[in-house]
Design an enzyme around this catalytic site. Structure first.
Site, short mmCIF file in Angstrom:
data_model
loop_
_atom_site.label_atom_id
_atom_site.label_comp_id
_atom_site.label_asym_id
_atom_site.label_seq_id
_atom_site.Cartn_x
_atom_site.Cartn_y
_atom_site.Cartn_z
N ASP A 62 0.82 -1.21 0.00
CA ASP A 62 0.00 0.00 0.00
C ASP A 62 0.86 1.26 0.00
OD1 ASP A 62 -2.08 -1.75 0.12
OD2 ASP A 62 -2.57 -1.37 2.22
N GLN A 67 13.24 2.04 -3.16
CA GLN A 67 12.58 1.73 -4.43
C GLN A 67 13.48 1.88 -5.66
OE1 GLN A 67 9.01 4.11 -4.05
NE2 GLN A 67 7.80 2.32 -3.49
N ARG A 119 5.95 -10.09 -5.44
CA ARG A 119 4.71 -10.35 -4.72
C ARG A 119 3.86 -9.08 -4.65
NH1 ARG A 119 6.95 -10.38 1.59
NH2 ARG A 119 6.48 -8.17 1.96
N GLY A 120 2.55 -9.26 -4.39
CA GLY A 120 1.69 -8.10 -4.17
C GLY A 120 1.50 -7.28 -5.42
N GLU A 121 1.47 -5.95 -5.27
CA GLU A 121 1.18 -5.07 -6.41
C GLU A 121 2.38 -4.24 -6.84
OE1 GLU A 121 -2.55 -3.01 -6.34
OE2 GLU A 121 -1.75 -1.26 -7.41
N ASP A 122 3.07 -3.63 -5.89
CA ASP A 122 4.12 -2.69 -6.28
C ASP A 122 5.27 -3.40 -7.00
OD1 ASP A 122 5.31 -0.02 -6.28
OD2 ASP A 122 6.77 -0.88 -4.90
#
Length: 360
Positions: A17, A238, A254-257
């Site tokens: 998030d 990042q 994994r996930g979105e980012d």
């Protein structure tokens, strides 16, 4: 002076998030010259992603973004002209009342999670009037088609990637990054690599990924098992994580980012989707695979589908690894084309700015 934006982010768990919200806030400030306040309830989650953020500062400015702690008792502040509640986090009640008192009322957007499912296009941009206040919220859905909100992508990202790749030397070992949840069958994957003929160098970050490796191999690493070398790495900010994805021959994300960034890396990747109790995540996984595999040769497409399913269902990655490895060159070529096709569409930040600029 550009109209100010407020972005609200609640950290549920992990870094997905806040990872998405931080990239968006930074891009809106840097590329669209927008005054952006990012309200975060857990500043500690942002610190590893962005050097310079101080966890005990309630207000600070980093990378052109005004970062504010989102406290339990929300202060009386003037609402921005555009308000983004990320991933259906509920805005403070006093802030909503302040929004309703503005004339004109702020543009209010619920930025949803990324999905490749077909229904996304029909729901993107839909409005939802507030039941009691003079406010209207619009749903903004990221996605992979022109009928959605698009994907986060900085203006010079792909050019920077290609400059970086032009400087990379040839290597013998298969370089892999391993970022995963604790339900991933890491032990089985390590055994498959250790039993193979091809040298593999695996870079594993702290937290759940390195814990899974340590549970299987013992000790703190680095580890060596036949042709396999596993190296712990620090948690990367990042921009450095992007370069890790660019440099590796295969990325587990994994996930979105990290999932989106792996696609911009244009390298082969394996996605572990965030697991849901009702297994709804598997339908989302298949929706993505249906889009992503289009254009892959049949045998390579089957290898991708089988390996993605095994990785997300927690078993049988060992038997599926040889086929996936065999088709890695075809997958790499496909991913280059996939990234280029996605990049032909406007990015998510630009779509947000355009959406807020038009009359609804």
């Amino acid at each position: 002076m550009q109209a100010p934006w407020d972005i609200f982010c609640r950290v549920i768990d992990n870094y997905g998030d806040i990872g998405v919200c931080w990239r968006l806030a930074r891009q809106l400030a840097a590329e669209h010259a927008l005054p952006v306040r990012l309200w975060v309830d857990d500043l500690a989650a942002l610190v590893p992603l962005q050097p310079g953020v101080v966890v005990n500062h309630d207000e600070q400015r980093v990378a052109g973004v005004d970062i504010r702690r989102w406290p339990a008792r929300f202060p009386g502040v003037a609402p921005a002209s555009v308000v983004i509640e990320a991933f259906a986090c509920e805005l403070p009640a006093n802030y909503q009342r302040a929004m309703a008192s503005c004339n004109p009322a702020p543009r209010w957007l619920n930025l949803e999670y990324l999905s490749a499912e077909p229904w996304v296009e029909s729901c993107h941009g839909l409005s939802s009037p507030h039941p009691a206040l003079r406010l209207v919220k619009h749903f903004f859905l990221p996605g992979f088609t022109a009928g959605t909100g698009g994907l986060l992508r900085e203006r010079n990202l792909l050019a920077a990637r290609d400059v970086f790749l032009a400087t990379q030397p040839a290597r013998q070992a298969l370089e892999v990054s391993l970022f995963c949840y604790d339900t991933a069958p890491v032990a089985e994957l390590l055994d498959a690599w250790a039993a193979g003929n091809r040298p593999v160098t695996c870079h594993v970050p702290p937290g759940k990924p390195v814990a899974a490796v340590a549970r299987h191999l013992g000790g703190n690493g680095p580890w060596r098992c036949g042709p396999l070398t596993v190296r712990p790495i620090p948690f990367l900010p990042q921009p450095e994580y992007d370069r890790l994805l660019w440099s590796c021959d295969l990325n587990f994300v994994r996930g979105e980012d990290s999932f989106v960034r792996a696609q911009w890396a244009a390298r082969p990747f394996v996605w572990q989707i965030y697991p849901q109790d009702d297994a709804a995540h598997l339908a989302k996984l298949d929706a993505f695979l249906d889009r992503y595999r289009h254009g892959l040769p049949k045998t390579a497409s089957e290898a991708v589908e089988g390996f993605f399913h095994a990785w997300n269902q927690g078993a049988n990655v060992g038997p599926r690894w040889p086929a996936f490895l065999t088709h890695l060159p075809a997958i790499a070529a496909h991913n280059r084309r996939w990234a280029s096709s996605l990049a032909a569409q406007p990015d998510l930040a630009a779509n947000l700015v355009n959406f807020c600029a038009k009359e609804l």
